[in-house]
Structures are given as C-alpha cells and as structure tokens.
Design a protein around this motif. Structure first.
Motif, short mmCIF file in Angstrom:
data_model
loop_
_atom_site.label_atom_id
_atom_site.label_comp_id
_atom_site.label_asym_id
_atom_site.label_seq_id
_atom_site.Cartn_x
_atom_site.Cartn_y
_atom_site.Cartn_z
N UNK A 107 -11.14 3.43 -26.07
CA UNK A 107 -11.36 3.35 -24.62
C UNK A 107 -12.16 2.11 -24.23
N UNK A 108 -13.28 1.90 -24.89
CA UNK A 108 -14.19 0.82 -24.51
C UNK A 108 -13.80 -0.54 -25.08
N UNK A 109 -13.37 -0.58 -26.33
CA UNK A 109 -13.12 -1.85 -27.00
C UNK A 109 -11.65 -2.24 -26.96
N UNK A 110 -10.76 -1.25 -27.17
CA UNK A 110 -9.32 -1.54 -27.17
C UNK A 110 -8.69 -1.41 -25.79
N UNK A 111 -9.50 -1.06 -24.79
CA UNK A 111 -9.05 -1.00 -23.39
C UNK A 111 -7.87 -0.05 -23.16
N UNK A 112 -7.87 1.08 -23.84
CA UNK A 112 -6.85 2.10 -23.57
C UNK A 112 -7.29 2.89 -22.34
N UNK A 113 -6.98 2.34 -21.19
CA UNK A 113 -7.50 2.88 -19.94
C UNK A 113 -6.87 4.20 -19.52
N UNK A 114 -5.78 4.58 -20.16
CA UNK A 114 -5.21 5.90 -19.89
C UNK A 114 -6.20 6.99 -20.25
N UNK A 115 -7.12 6.68 -21.16
CA UNK A 115 -8.15 7.64 -21.53
C UNK A 115 -9.12 7.91 -20.37
N UNK A 116 -9.18 7.02 -19.39
CA UNK A 116 -10.03 7.24 -18.23
C UNK A 116 -9.60 8.51 -17.49
N UNK A 117 -8.30 8.70 -17.38
CA UNK A 117 -7.76 9.90 -16.72
C UNK A 117 -8.06 11.13 -17.56
N UNK A 118 -7.89 11.01 -18.86
CA UNK A 118 -8.15 12.10 -19.79
C UNK A 118 -9.61 12.54 -19.71
N UNK A 119 -10.53 11.58 -19.76
CA UNK A 119 -11.96 11.90 -19.71
C UNK A 119 -12.37 12.42 -18.34
N UNK A 120 -11.77 11.89 -17.28
CA UNK A 120 -12.10 12.35 -15.93
C UNK A 120 -11.75 13.82 -15.75
N UNK A 121 -10.62 14.20 -16.32
CA UNK A 121 -10.20 15.61 -16.22
C UNK A 121 -11.20 16.52 -16.92
N UNK A 122 -11.68 16.08 -18.09
CA UNK A 122 -12.67 16.87 -18.82
C UNK A 122 -14.00 16.92 -18.07
N UNK A 123 -14.42 15.78 -17.56
CA UNK A 123 -15.70 15.73 -16.84
C UNK A 123 -15.65 16.57 -15.57
N UNK A 124 -14.51 16.59 -14.92
CA UNK A 124 -14.37 17.38 -13.70
C UNK A 124 -14.66 18.86 -13.95
N UNK A 125 -14.23 19.36 -15.10
CA UNK A 125 -14.45 20.78 -15.41
C UNK A 125 -15.94 21.11 -15.45
N UNK A 126 -16.72 20.22 -16.05
CA UNK A 126 -18.16 20.47 -16.17
C UNK A 126 -18.86 20.30 -14.83
N UNK A 127 -18.50 19.24 -14.10
CA UNK A 127 -19.13 18.99 -12.80
C UNK A 127 -18.82 20.11 -11.81
N UNK A 128 -17.60 20.63 -11.86
CA UNK A 128 -17.22 21.74 -10.99
C UNK A 128 -18.01 22.99 -11.36
N UNK A 129 -18.18 23.22 -12.65
CA UNK A 129 -18.97 24.35 -13.15
C UNK A 129 -20.40 24.28 -12.63
N UNK A 130 -20.96 23.06 -12.55
CA UNK A 130 -22.34 22.89 -12.11
C UNK A 130 -22.45 22.69 -10.59
N UNK A 131 -21.33 22.78 -9.91
CA UNK A 131 -21.29 22.67 -8.44
C UNK A 131 -21.86 21.32 -7.96
N UNK A 132 -21.37 20.26 -8.58
CA UNK A 132 -21.79 18.90 -8.25
C UNK A 132 -20.93 18.34 -7.12
N UNK A 133 -21.56 17.59 -6.24
CA UNK A 133 -20.84 16.91 -5.16
C UNK A 133 -20.98 15.39 -5.27
N UNK A 134 -22.19 14.92 -5.60
CA UNK A 134 -22.46 13.48 -5.66
C UNK A 134 -22.65 13.04 -7.11
N UNK A 135 -22.02 11.92 -7.46
CA UNK A 135 -22.17 11.37 -8.80
C UNK A 135 -22.72 9.95 -8.74
N UNK A 136 -23.59 9.63 -9.70
CA UNK A 136 -24.21 8.31 -9.79
C UNK A 136 -23.86 7.73 -11.16
#
Length: 256
Positions: A107-136
């Motif tokens: 992701x970071x070095x080889x620039x496989x940016x499709x992983x951004x979508x993959x990681x965003x989906x995973x992160x969304x699950x946790x943020x939704x669980x914690x009832x987050x609205x704003x991200x920094x």
C-alpha cells in the motif's frame, strides 16, 4: 467538484492497474497465494483473517489498545511506562505481523491504491461501532503529497468521507520532515513532541465554518501504524489542548 476529481483520478489509476493485472494473469493473495484481481487478498482469506467483527471482541489494554493475554485491564508496558495519556480509546484493527506487514508495504511503498478501498471498508466497521462522526487524519510529512502524488492516510480518510459519510477535519499539521520509522524508540519519544502542531488558525476557522465554527466534542484520530504510541499521543494531546473533549485513536495496524 473535488470529489469528482478525486474519484475519477483514483478509479482511472485502479482500472489501469487492474487491466495490467488481468493481462499478467492476476495477482496473488499475500496469505494463501491464490490468484486474485484488484487487491492482493482473496475472498476466503479476507473473511478468515481480516474479520473486524472478531477483533472487536478481543480483550484489549485500556491505554494502548494492544491485545491482552493474561493481564487485566492494562498491558505490562503501560503499567510500567505508559506512553499514551491523552487518548480516551485506542484501537488497532490488526496486528503488524506476517502478511499484514506485506500488505502495508504494498500500500505505502508499492502504491497499490486499491488497498485504500479495502482498508476504508474495514475502518468504517470500527468507526461505526464507536459511533464516530468526525475523523482527523495524522498529517503527512511536508511535501509528501506533492512529491508522491498521494498520502495513504489522506486517501483513506477521503474514502471514509466519500463512501461512508464521515466528516474530515484536517486541523493538524506536520512540522517536521523527519520520518518516524527511521528513528528508534527513544528517538521517536524524544522528537515527536515537536513534530506536530495545530493548523493555522485561519485554516481551522474555514474548516469549522460548516459546523458553526465549533470543534466537535468527539473525534477519531486516524493513522496507519501504532509503533511506540508517540505519534498518536502527541496528536491526541494537541487535539485536547485545542478543546476536543474526547479523542479516540484508530490505526490499521499495531506493533505488538
């Protein structure tokens, strides 16, 4: 307009990469070696080894968020020499081991940016669980986006906004150009305090204008890896000093 430009450029790059992947016979899953297309994780390993729901049930240290084995409430390191003091909740989605190291490298070095979508989906699950609205987002080094064309955390947060509706507040800035990964633990702890700061007051005022000029009471600080905890502690402290009452920290990977 910015969303259109962002999504258009990303999907063009991803489409080209996917086409080359098909022509060359596909990619291989970093876990099992099966042929994949688009991202280097097959469906089976995705559901088996990257289940966020399973990680939500793990008993974790109340300070750093690391998995507890036999300890109660706090890990031994946080009992003896805690680094994180200003985070109200700390959570790493996955441990920084085995194939997870390779994924981060791709992701970071080889620039496989499709992983951004993959990681965003995973992160969304946790943020939704914690009832987050704003991200920094933890801000990148100065000049990184100009030099490389993108920053992984910046893009991750854009996808969290674009697909899942989270609100981004880029109210922190990176003051030092030194890469934290090049420093050992003691050097990180000694230098990180001067590495970050709050953004220019006029920029912050502009960013908060859609929210009546008021900082939210609760925000999620987003980063890729928690190594010593120095970066997230520094940024959490700044956010608290700015007036944020509750800072929760989420990283994709945590070093055990």
């Amino acid at each position: 307009m910015n969303k259109i430009i962002f999504s258009g450029s990303f999907y063009f790059t991803s489409a080209v990469r996917f086409l080359f992947s098909v022509i060359n016979g596909g990619e291989h899953c970093v876990v099992c070696g099966r042929t994949t297309f688009g991202i280097p994780v097959c469906k089976i390993c995705n559901s088996t080894y990257f289940s966020v729901q399973g990680n939500l049930e793990i008993k974790r240290c109340k300070c750093c968020g690391k998995e507890l084995i036999s300890e109660d409430e706090f890990c031994m390191e946080c009992r003896e020499n805690p680094v994180i003091h200003h985070s109200d909740f700390t959570f790493s989605l996955f441990s920084y081991r085995l194939w997870n190291k390779e994924l981060l490298f791709l992701w970071k070095i080889q620039n496989q940016r499709a992983l951004s979508v993959f990681f965003a989906k995973k992160m969304n699950e946790v943020l939704t669980w914690r009832k987050i609205e704003f991200i920094v987002p933890v801000p990148p080094r100065r000049g990184k986006i100009k030099k490389n064309g993108w920053d992984q955390i910046d893009e991750l947060c854009q996808f969290l906004q674009f697909f899942y509706g989270f609100k981004i507040l880029k109210i922190l800035q990176r003051k030092s150009s030194t890469q934290q990964k090049t420093l050992d633990r003691s050097a990180r702890l000694a230098t990180v305090e001067n590495a970050y700061g709050q953004e220019d007051s006029e920029k912050i005022k502009k960013l908060l204008k859609p929210f009546h000029g008021i900082l939210p009471e609760k925000v999620a600080l987003i980063d890729d890896v928690s190594t010593t905890g120095a970066t997230i502690e520094c940024c959490s402290k700044i956010l608290k000093e700015m007036g944020v009452r509750q800072v929760e920290v989420f990283t994709l990977f945590g070093v055990d």
